[in-house]
Design a protein around this motif. Structure first.
Motif, short mmCIF file in Angstrom:
data_model
loop_
_atom_site.label_atom_id
_atom_site.label_comp_id
_atom_site.label_asym_id
_atom_site.label_seq_id
_atom_site.Cartn_x
_atom_site.Cartn_y
_atom_site.Cartn_z
N UNK A 117 0.81 -1.21 0.00
CA UNK A 117 0.00 0.00 0.00
C UNK A 117 0.84 1.26 0.00
N UNK A 118 1.92 1.25 0.75
CA UNK A 118 2.80 2.42 0.82
C UNK A 118 3.45 2.72 -0.52
N UNK A 119 3.95 1.67 -1.20
CA UNK A 119 4.63 1.86 -2.48
C UNK A 119 3.67 2.36 -3.56
N UNK A 120 2.47 1.78 -3.59
CA UNK A 120 1.50 2.23 -4.59
C UNK A 120 1.04 3.65 -4.32
N UNK A 121 0.88 4.00 -3.04
CA UNK A 121 0.50 5.36 -2.68
C UNK A 121 1.59 6.36 -3.07
N UNK A 122 2.86 5.99 -2.83
CA UNK A 122 3.97 6.87 -3.17
C UNK A 122 4.05 7.12 -4.67
N UNK A 123 3.75 6.11 -5.49
CA UNK A 123 3.77 6.28 -6.94
C UNK A 123 2.59 7.09 -7.42
N UNK A 124 1.45 6.96 -6.71
CA UNK A 124 0.26 7.72 -7.10
C UNK A 124 0.46 9.22 -6.90
N UNK A 125 1.26 9.62 -5.93
CA UNK A 125 1.45 11.05 -5.65
C UNK A 125 1.97 11.83 -6.86
N UNK A 126 3.11 11.46 -7.46
CA UNK A 126 3.58 12.24 -8.61
C UNK A 126 2.71 12.06 -9.84
N UNK A 127 2.11 10.87 -10.02
CA UNK A 127 1.23 10.66 -11.17
C UNK A 127 0.00 11.55 -11.08
N UNK A 128 -0.55 11.69 -9.88
CA UNK A 128 -1.70 12.59 -9.70
C UNK A 128 -1.32 14.04 -9.97
N UNK A 129 -0.08 14.40 -9.60
CA UNK A 129 0.38 15.77 -9.84
C UNK A 129 0.67 16.02 -11.32
N UNK A 130 1.19 15.00 -12.01
CA UNK A 130 1.48 15.14 -13.43
C UNK A 130 0.23 15.17 -14.28
N UNK A 131 -0.78 14.41 -13.88
CA UNK A 131 -2.03 14.30 -14.65
C UNK A 131 -3.22 14.60 -13.76
N UNK A 132 -3.36 15.84 -13.33
CA UNK A 132 -4.44 16.19 -12.38
C UNK A 132 -5.83 15.96 -13.00
N UNK A 133 -6.69 15.30 -12.21
CA UNK A 133 -8.06 15.11 -12.64
C UNK A 133 -8.31 13.95 -13.58
N UNK A 134 -7.25 13.31 -14.08
CA UNK A 134 -7.44 12.21 -15.03
C UNK A 134 -7.99 10.98 -14.33
N UNK A 135 -7.41 10.61 -13.20
CA UNK A 135 -7.86 9.47 -12.41
C UNK A 135 -7.84 9.85 -10.94
N UNK A 136 -8.70 9.24 -10.12
CA UNK A 136 -8.58 9.49 -8.68
C UNK A 136 -7.28 8.92 -8.13
N UNK A 137 -6.88 9.39 -6.96
CA UNK A 137 -5.61 9.00 -6.36
C UNK A 137 -5.50 7.49 -6.22
N UNK A 138 -6.54 6.86 -5.69
CA UNK A 138 -6.48 5.42 -5.45
C UNK A 138 -6.30 4.64 -6.75
N UNK A 139 -6.88 5.16 -7.83
CA UNK A 139 -6.77 4.47 -9.12
C UNK A 139 -5.33 4.52 -9.65
N UNK A 140 -4.66 5.67 -9.48
CA UNK A 140 -3.25 5.74 -9.89
C UNK A 140 -2.41 4.73 -9.11
#
Length: 430
Positions: A117-140
Motif C-alpha cells: 500500500x505504501x509503495x502504490x501510494x507513493x507512486x500515485x502522488x507524482x502521477x496525480x500531480x502530473x495528470x491532475x483530474x485524469x484518475x482518482x488518487x487510489x486508481x493511480x
C-alpha cells in the motif's frame, strides 16, 4: 537451467561464461547492484535526505557517505554468502535455528501488506500531480501496482534488470541535474565531510547512515547475483565491483538530494511536509524558483524513483518468500526449480498488489501499523547480526569468511540498527 540459489538463469552470461571476463569487459556485466540500489532508494529516502539538508545544511553530508559504506558491507555480505556456499540467505538463516523461520515468515507477510500500500501510494502522488483530474488518487496507486505485477510476472531477470537500469539512470540524471542547477557551495560541502553532530540532529544522523539504500531488499541481492549467472566463488571479484559501483552511484544520488535540501530549502528556511508528500512541496518550490518545466522533470524523476521500488520489491522480496516456502515444504532441499516460476513467487507478487489496495481507500488500521513497525524495526539488526554469525562460521569456507574490515563495518551496522530499532519502538508506544 536452475539450481537452489533461486532466480532465473537465462542470461547470456549464465549460458556462455563459467568465469568472469577481465578488464573493461567486466564493466558491461554490472547490473544486480544497480537493481538493489534502485529498489532501495525510495521516496521516503529522498524526503529524509532533503529534510536533513533543509535543517542542517551540509553538516550531515558525512553521514550520507558513511551510510553508503555500511550498505556496501551489508550487500556484499549477503551476496558473498550465496557465492561462497552455494546456499541462499534463507538456507543460512534456517541453519541458525527454526526461530528464524518463525520471525521471517511473520515479518514478510505483514511487511508485504503494508509496504504494498505504501509503495502504490507513493507512486500515485507524482502521477496525480502530473495528470491532475485524469484518475482518482487510489486508481493511480492501483494501476501502478498492477503494472508492476504484470511486468514482474511476464519478464525474466534480464529484462527486469534492463528496466531497473533505465529507471536509476533517469533518477540519477534528474537529481544530479537539480543539484547542479541550485549551484552547490563546494567549500561547505567539503566541510560537511568532517563528522559533526549539530544539536538536535542525532536521529537524523542515524537515519541518514542507516535508512537510505534499502532494507529487506538487501537480502535479495544474492538472489539477483545468482540470477545474473554468478554462482561460484570465481565471481566474487565481479560481485564486489558491481556492489561498489552501485552504492557509489547511490552515494552521489543521496549527496545530490542533500545539496538540493541545503541550497534550495536551508538557505530560504523552507520546511517540507513529512512523508512522501514532502516531495510535492519540493515540486512547488521548484516551480516557483525555476519554472514549470523543471518541476515537471522532477515529478518524472519522482515517478522513476517510486516505480523502480515497486518493480524491485515485487521481484526481489517475492524471491525471498518463494525460497522461504521452499524451505518449509522441501525438507530434503531437493527442489531446484527456478524460484520465479513457483506458485509461491506468483502468490507473493499478488499479495503485494491486491490486498494492500484497501489501504489506498481507507486509513491504515492502527493495530497493523503497530505490528508492522515492531517487526519492521527488527529486520536490519537481524540481517546485520545474522550475517556476522554466518560469515564467521564453518558454514563458509575459510578463505571467504569475514575479515576485520567486513566484521567492523557489519558490527557498526548492527549497533546502528539496534539503536534505530529501539528509537522506532519507543516512538511507537510513547
Amino acid at each position: 537451467m536452475a539450481d537452489r540459489t533461486g532466480g532465473s538463469y537465462h542470461t547470456m552470461e549464465a549460458e556462455t561464461q563459467e568465469h568472469p571476463p577481465s578488464g573493461l569487459a567486466r564493466w558491461k556485466l554490472i547490473g544486480p547492484g544497480i537493481v538493489v540500489a534502485a529498489t532501495g532508494v525510495g521516496a521516503g529516502d529522498l524526503v529524509a535526505t532533503l529534510i536533513a539538508g533543509s535543517r542542517f545544511g551540509y553538516a550531515l553530508l558525512w553521514a550520507a557517505v558513511l551510510g553508503c559504506i555500511v550498505k556496501i558491507a551489508l550487500a556484499e555480505g549477503s551476496a558473498r554468502y550465496h557465492l561462497a556456499t552455494g546456499s541462499t540467505m534463507l538456507e543460512g538463516w534456517r541453519s541458525l535455528g527454526r526461530w528464524t523461520s518463525w520471525y521471517f515468515g511473520i515479518y514478510i507477510v505483514i511487511w508485504g501488506f503494508v509496504y504494498g500500500g505504501t509503495a502504490m501510494s507513493a507512486t500515485a502522488l507524482p502521477l496525480s500531480a502530473l495528470f491532475p483530474g485524469v484518475l482518482p488518487f487510489w486508481a493511480w496507486g492501483a494501476l501502478s501496482g498492477i503494472l508492476g505485477a504484470a511486468f514482474v510476472l511476464m519478464n525474466r531477470y534480464e529484462i527486469f534488470e534492463a528496466a531497473m537500469k533505465f529507471f536509476i539512470g533517469l533518477m540519477f540524471i534528474v537529481v544530479v541535474g537539480l543539484a547542479i542547477l541550485v549551484v552547490p557551495n563546494l567549500g561547505q560541502a567539503l566541510a560537511g565531510l568532517v563528522p559533526t553532530v549539530p544539536e538536535g540532529s542525532v536521529i537524523y544522523t542515524l537515519g541518514l547512515i542507516g535508512g537510505v539504500g534499502g532494507t529487506i531488499t538487501m537480502a535479495s541481492y544474492g538472489y539477483w547475483v545468482n540470477a545474473k549467472g554468478w554462482r561460484t566463488p570465481a565471481w566474487m571479484g565481479m560481485m564486489r565491483l558491481d556492489n561498489r559501483v552501485a552504492y557509489i552511484v547511490t552515494g552521489i544520488f543521496v549527496i545530490a538530494m542533500l545539496i538540493v535540501g541545503a541550497e534550495l530549502l536551508y538557505t530560504a528556511q523552507i520546511t517540507l511536509a513529512g512523508g512522501d508528500r514532502g516531495l510535492l512541496d519540493l515540486e512547488a518550490v521548484l516551480a516557483e524558483r525555476f519554472g514549470s518545466t523543471v518541476a515537471t522533470i522532477f515529478l518524472i524523476g519522482f515517478v522513476a524513483t517510486t516505480f523502480s521500488s515497486i518493480l524491485g520489491v515485487w521481484n526481489g522480496v517475492s524471491l525471498l518468500f518463494a525460497d522461504f516456502v521452499r524451505q518449509l515444504t522441501d525438507k530434503d532441499h531437493a527442489d531446484r526449480r527456478d524460484l520465479e516460476t513457483t506458485p509461491a513467487f506468483r502468490f507473493y507478487v499478488l499479495w503485494l498488489t491486491f490486498p494492500p489496495m484497501i489501504l489506498l481507500t481507507m486509513g491504515r488500521p492502527f493495530g497493523l501499523i503497530i505490528a508492522y513497525g515492531a517487526f519492521g524495526a527488527f529486520f536490519m539488526p537481524f540481517l546485520a547480526l545474522t550475517l556476522i554469525w554466518l560469515l564467521n562460521s564453518s558454514r563458509v569456507p575459510a578463505e571467504w569468511r569475514s575479515g576485520w574490515l567486513s566484521n567492523g563495518l557489519l558490527g557498526i551496522a548492527a549497533a546502528l540498527f539496534v539503536v534505530l530499532c529501539l528509537y522506532e519502538l519507543v516512538g511507537l508506544f510513547i
